[in-house]
Scaffold this motif. Structure first.
Motif, mmCIF file in Angstrom:
data_model
loop_
_atom_site.group_PDB
_atom_site.id
_atom_site.type_symbol
_atom_site.label_atom_id
_atom_site.label_comp_id
_atom_site.label_asym_id
_atom_site.label_seq_id
_atom_site.Cartn_x
_atom_site.Cartn_y
_atom_site.Cartn_z
ATOM 1 N N ALA A 120 46.868 64.810 84.732
ATOM 2 C CA ALA A 120 48.131 65.497 84.479
ATOM 3 C C ALA A 120 47.952 67.009 84.549
ATOM 4 O O ALA A 120 48.744 67.718 85.188
ATOM 5 N N ASP A 121 46.913 67.533 83.903
ATOM 6 C CA ASP A 121 46.672 68.979 83.918
ATOM 7 C C ASP A 121 46.469 69.485 85.345
ATOM 8 O O ASP A 121 47.071 70.485 85.763
ATOM 9 N N LEU A 152 57.664 63.607 82.743
ATOM 10 C CA LEU A 152 57.264 62.389 83.454
ATOM 11 C C LEU A 152 55.783 62.118 83.250
ATOM 12 O O LEU A 152 55.373 60.977 83.022
ATOM 13 N N ALA A 153 54.971 63.173 83.332
ATOM 14 C CA ALA A 153 53.522 62.999 83.212
ATOM 15 C C ALA A 153 53.124 62.547 81.818
ATOM 16 O O ALA A 153 52.238 61.699 81.669
ATOM 17 N N ASP A 154 53.771 63.091 80.800
ATOM 18 C CA ASP A 154 53.426 62.748 79.417
ATOM 19 C C ASP A 154 54.593 63.085 78.510
ATOM 20 O O ASP A 154 54.742 64.228 78.077
ATOM 21 N N PRO A 155 55.451 62.114 78.210
ATOM 22 C CA PRO A 155 56.629 62.384 77.381
ATOM 23 C C PRO A 155 56.305 62.784 75.949
ATOM 24 O O PRO A 155 57.192 63.191 75.207
ATOM 25 N N THR A 156 55.047 62.688 75.529
ATOM 26 C CA THR A 156 54.679 63.120 74.179
ATOM 27 C C THR A 156 54.531 64.631 74.088
ATOM 28 O O THR A 156 54.299 65.168 73.001
ATOM 29 N N GLY A 157 54.629 65.320 75.233
ATOM 30 C CA GLY A 157 54.486 66.767 75.232
ATOM 31 C C GLY A 157 53.053 67.237 75.310
ATOM 32 O O GLY A 157 52.749 68.390 74.990
ATOM 33 N N THR A 181 51.306 68.055 77.817
ATOM 34 C CA THR A 181 51.166 69.195 78.724
ATOM 35 C C THR A 181 52.536 69.816 78.904
ATOM 36 O O THR A 181 53.411 69.248 79.551
ATOM 37 N N ALA A 182 52.743 70.985 78.322
ATOM 38 C CA ALA A 182 54.038 71.660 78.349
ATOM 39 C C ALA A 182 54.100 72.645 79.512
ATOM 40 O O ALA A 182 53.066 73.118 80.002
ATOM 41 N N MET A 215 47.685 77.753 83.155
ATOM 42 C CA MET A 215 46.610 77.153 83.963
ATOM 43 C C MET A 215 46.707 77.619 85.401
ATOM 44 O O MET A 215 45.690 77.955 86.033
ATOM 45 N N TRP A 216 47.921 77.640 85.950
ATOM 46 C CA TRP A 216 48.098 78.107 87.338
ATOM 47 C C TRP A 216 47.665 79.565 87.476
ATOM 48 O O TRP A 216 47.012 79.941 88.430
ATOM 49 N N ARG A 217 48.030 80.360 86.492
ATOM 50 C CA ARG A 217 47.733 81.797 86.569
ATOM 51 C C ARG A 217 46.227 82.058 86.658
ATOM 52 O O ARG A 217 45.787 82.917 87.427
#
Length: 215
Positions: free
Chosen positions: A112-113, A161-166, A168-169, A176-178
């Motif tokens: 997911a990350d 979608l990836a993790d509805p528990t939050g 990865t916000a 992370m992209w930066r």
């Protein structure tokens, strides 16, 4: 169509991670992205509409998503998780433990990350190029980074979608992209044209304001 593949490739990984996480069991048996998306059809439709808008894709470009096959009916296995997690934990010893929920969940977090970061990078990259082309065609200057709010909406759906528990916000994905991609894009030795670097900087600033509150 290359730009569409930049987008839908990592989105496939986002969906695989989400399909596994949605079971709540940490088990791979019987997990299907198509079945998962059927349950989240409204969210996925909003996501795809957002991608079309941000990337200025036509019907042919959007059709690449179906051609790639990542969003249909197939059974997720260890090879998919290994691929989408960047092989960070794809040692034989670890893969042998994928019958253990804790191992599956760890691999899903990595997937997911990584895939959300790649997805955001692709969204920004395509948006920057599309805006530059539209500006050149119109021969008039437009506001750089104007699609940032729409990207936030798309990214929020993808994260859910990836993790509805939050787990990865969107704000985490931006950071992370930066650090993972932006320095390489802005490096003076980068092959990225100087004419596009301003667009990347504008998106970074606009997204920071929307997701992190700015300075």
């Amino acid at each position: 169509m290359r730009r569409a593949r930049w987008i839908f490739g990592p989105l496939g990984g986002v969906v695989v991670a989400g399909a596994v996480n949605a079971t709540g069991t940490g088990q791979l048996a019987g997990v299907s992205p198509g079945e998962f998306l059927a349950r989240r059809a409204d969210d996925f439709e909003r996501l795809m509409d957002g991608i079309r808008s941000v990337c200025r894709f036509d019907d042919a470009a959007m059709g690449i998503a179906e051609e790639m096959g990542w969003f249909g009916e197939y059974e997720v296995d260890a090879a998919h998780l290994a691929l989408y997690s960047g092989y960070l934990a794809a040692t034989p010893e670890f893969l042998d433990r994928l019958d253990q929920p804790s191992a599956v969940r760890r691999m899903c977090r990595m997937a997911a990350d990584l895939q959300l970061t790649e997805f955001l990078g692709a969204l920004i990259g395509v948006a920057v190029q599309a805006e530059a082309e539209a500006e050149a065609e119109a021969e008039t200057e437009t506001e750089a980074g104007r699609g940032a709010a729409r990207i936030v909406d798309v990214l929020a759906i993808a994260c859910d979608l990836a993790d509805p528990t939050g787990g990865t916000a969107p704000a985490q994905v931006l950071r992370m992209w930066r650090v993972a991609q932006l320095p390489g894009i802005l490096d003076p030795r980068s092959p990225t044209p100087a004419s596009l670097k301003g667009g990347f900087r504008a998106y970074d600033e606009a997204l920071e304001t929307l997701l992190l509150g700015g300075a």
